[in-house]
Scaffold this motif. Structure first.
Motif, PDB file in Angstrom:
ATOM      1  N   ILE A  96       0.838  -1.219  -0.111  1.00 21.08           N
ATOM      2  CA  ILE A  96       0.076  -0.031   0.070  1.00 21.08           C
ATOM      3  C   ILE A  96       0.806   1.344   0.021  1.00 21.08           C
ATOM      4  CG2 ILE A  96      -1.722   1.257   1.305  1.00 21.08           C
ATOM      5  CD1 ILE A  96      -2.585  -1.376   2.411  1.00 21.08           C
ATOM      6  N   SER A 107      -0.550   3.195   6.923  1.00 18.39           N
ATOM      7  CA  SER A 107      -1.036   1.877   6.105  1.00 18.39           C
ATOM      8  C   SER A 107      -1.319   0.693   6.960  1.00 18.39           C
ATOM      9  CB  SER A 107       0.001   1.701   5.051  1.00 18.39           C
ATOM     10  OG  SER A 107       0.997   1.427   5.460  1.00 18.39           O
ATOM     11  N   PRO A 166      -8.940   3.786   2.876  1.00 22.03           N
ATOM     12  CA  PRO A 166      -8.229   3.975   1.630  1.00 22.03           C
ATOM     13  C   PRO A 166      -9.192   5.153   0.646  1.00 22.03           C
ATOM     14  CG  PRO A 166      -8.323   1.673   1.957  1.00 22.03           C
ATOM     15  CD  PRO A 166      -9.128   2.420   2.961  1.00 22.03           C
ATOM     16  N   ILE A 171      -7.685   7.388  -2.276  1.00 21.43           N
ATOM     17  CA  ILE A 171      -7.206   6.431  -3.268  1.00 21.43           C
ATOM     18  C   ILE A 171      -8.607   6.210  -4.162  1.00 21.43           C
ATOM     19  CG2 ILE A 171      -6.326   4.172  -3.664  1.00 21.43           C
ATOM     20  CD1 ILE A 171      -4.855   4.398  -1.074  1.00 21.43           C
ATOM     21  N   TRP A 176      -7.361   1.129  -6.941  1.00 22.47           N
ATOM     22  CA  TRP A 176      -7.117   0.297  -5.656  1.00 22.47           C
ATOM     23  C   TRP A 176      -7.391  -1.090  -6.324  1.00 22.47           C
ATOM     24  CZ3 TRP A 176      -5.212   0.460  -0.754  1.00 22.47           C
ATOM     25  CH2 TRP A 176      -5.698  -0.644  -0.160  1.00 22.47           C
ATOM     26  N   PRO A 211     -12.110  -2.531  -0.052  1.00 22.64           N
ATOM     27  CA  PRO A 211     -12.309  -1.141   0.798  1.00 22.64           C
ATOM     28  C   PRO A 211     -13.530  -1.374   1.672  1.00 22.64           C
ATOM     29  CG  PRO A 211     -12.348  -0.803  -1.694  1.00 22.64           C
ATOM     30  CD  PRO A 211     -12.162  -2.333  -1.483  1.00 22.64           C
TER      31      PRO A 211
END
Length: 276
Positions: A96, A107, A166, A171, A176, A211
């Motif tokens: 990440i 992260s 995230p 992101i 992702w 996610p």
């Protein structure tokens, strides 16, 4: 050189992220398949000290007692993982950072609660020890109750310290999702997941990286924030202190391995403490 006075000027986000990174070092060392009696003692001590002091160190940056306790605990956590290694959290965290330029401690924090929730079945008694020693669970709690309290406590800690998922970090979902297989492979290639009490396959890592799971750190945790000021601080902290994210770079596995080497080298630094 370990001198807590050097940390007094650290901003909120850096204090929170490095503190949670140190907590990961200690927790992962204690549940690692390479854990041993030497690392167990310093890991447990570090976990308790971090849990007792990290919120104060973030909220009161000039609190010297909290800063010193965090510095000592970070050093102890380094001693623990240098001799027992890290596990799945760090294995999943490094890609990440490499691909999306998320700071290392942040992260780790994104992953800490949910990876722990997935891993507890592999070493329930060890995770329960962590919960009791940190004061999250009572000494009388059984292992199942204690591990449940540990996961809830980690979610609440990440919410209190304004850890973004995230999506909240910024992101893009297509970037992702397009990197899930690469991140899973890089995590496995680092070797750290093999130390985890529950060893994952690539697909299981991918599931942990979706996610809807990683964003649970915020989505679940904010329901347990007791003080409105914490929720209000979240937007201010993210706006002021999160770095501008750079474009995605398809970093090779070597980048991940170099990160691990640097982390191990830092943990082996000779400790000198000058009197105040």
């Amino acid at each position: 050189l370990v001198d807590y006075e050097l940390t007094l000027s650290m901003p909120y986000r850096l204090t929170a992220d490095t503190g949670i990174d140190s907590l990961c070092h200690a927790l992962e060392a204690y549940v690692s398949r390479r854990a041993n009696p030497f690392t167990d003692s310093v890991a447990l001590t570090a976990m308790r000290s971090i849990h007792d002091n990290i919120r104060t160190a973030c909220a009161e940056p000039d609190n010297r007692r909290a800063r010193e306790a965090m510095m000592l605990a970070a050093t102890q956590g380094g001693m623990a993982f240098a001799n027992a290694s890290v596990t799945l959290i760090h294995g999943m965290s490094r890609p990440i950072g490499a691909l999306f330029h998320v700071p290392h401690g942040l992260s780790n924090a994104m992953l800490l609660p949910e990876v722990t929730a997935w891993s507890v079945d592999g070493a329930g008694a060890r995770y329960a020890d962590c919960a009791r020693y940190m004061g999250i669970a009572a000494a009388s709690d059984g292992d199942n109750v204690a591990t449940g309290k540990l996961v809830d406590g980690l979610r609440e800690l990440c919410a209190d310290l304004s850890v973004p998922g995230p999506r909240e970090y910024g992101i893009a979902e297509d970037e992702w999702f397009g990197s899930l297989e690469l991140m899973a492979q890089q995590a496995l290639d680092s070797g750290s997941p093999a130390n985890n009490p529950r060893v994952p396959e690539a697909q299981e890592i991918i599931e942990r990286l979706r996610p809807e799971r990683t964003d649970q750190v915020i989505g679940h945790g904010t329901r347990h924030v007791r003080h409105a000021a914490v929720a209000h601080r979240r937007s201010a902290v993210l706006a002021e202190e999160l770095p501008v994210r750079l474009p995605v770079v398809q970093a090779p596995t070597l980048r991940v391995l170099l990160d691990e080497v640097q982390e191990e080298a830092c943990a082996r630094t000779v400790v000198l403490h000058a009197p105040v």
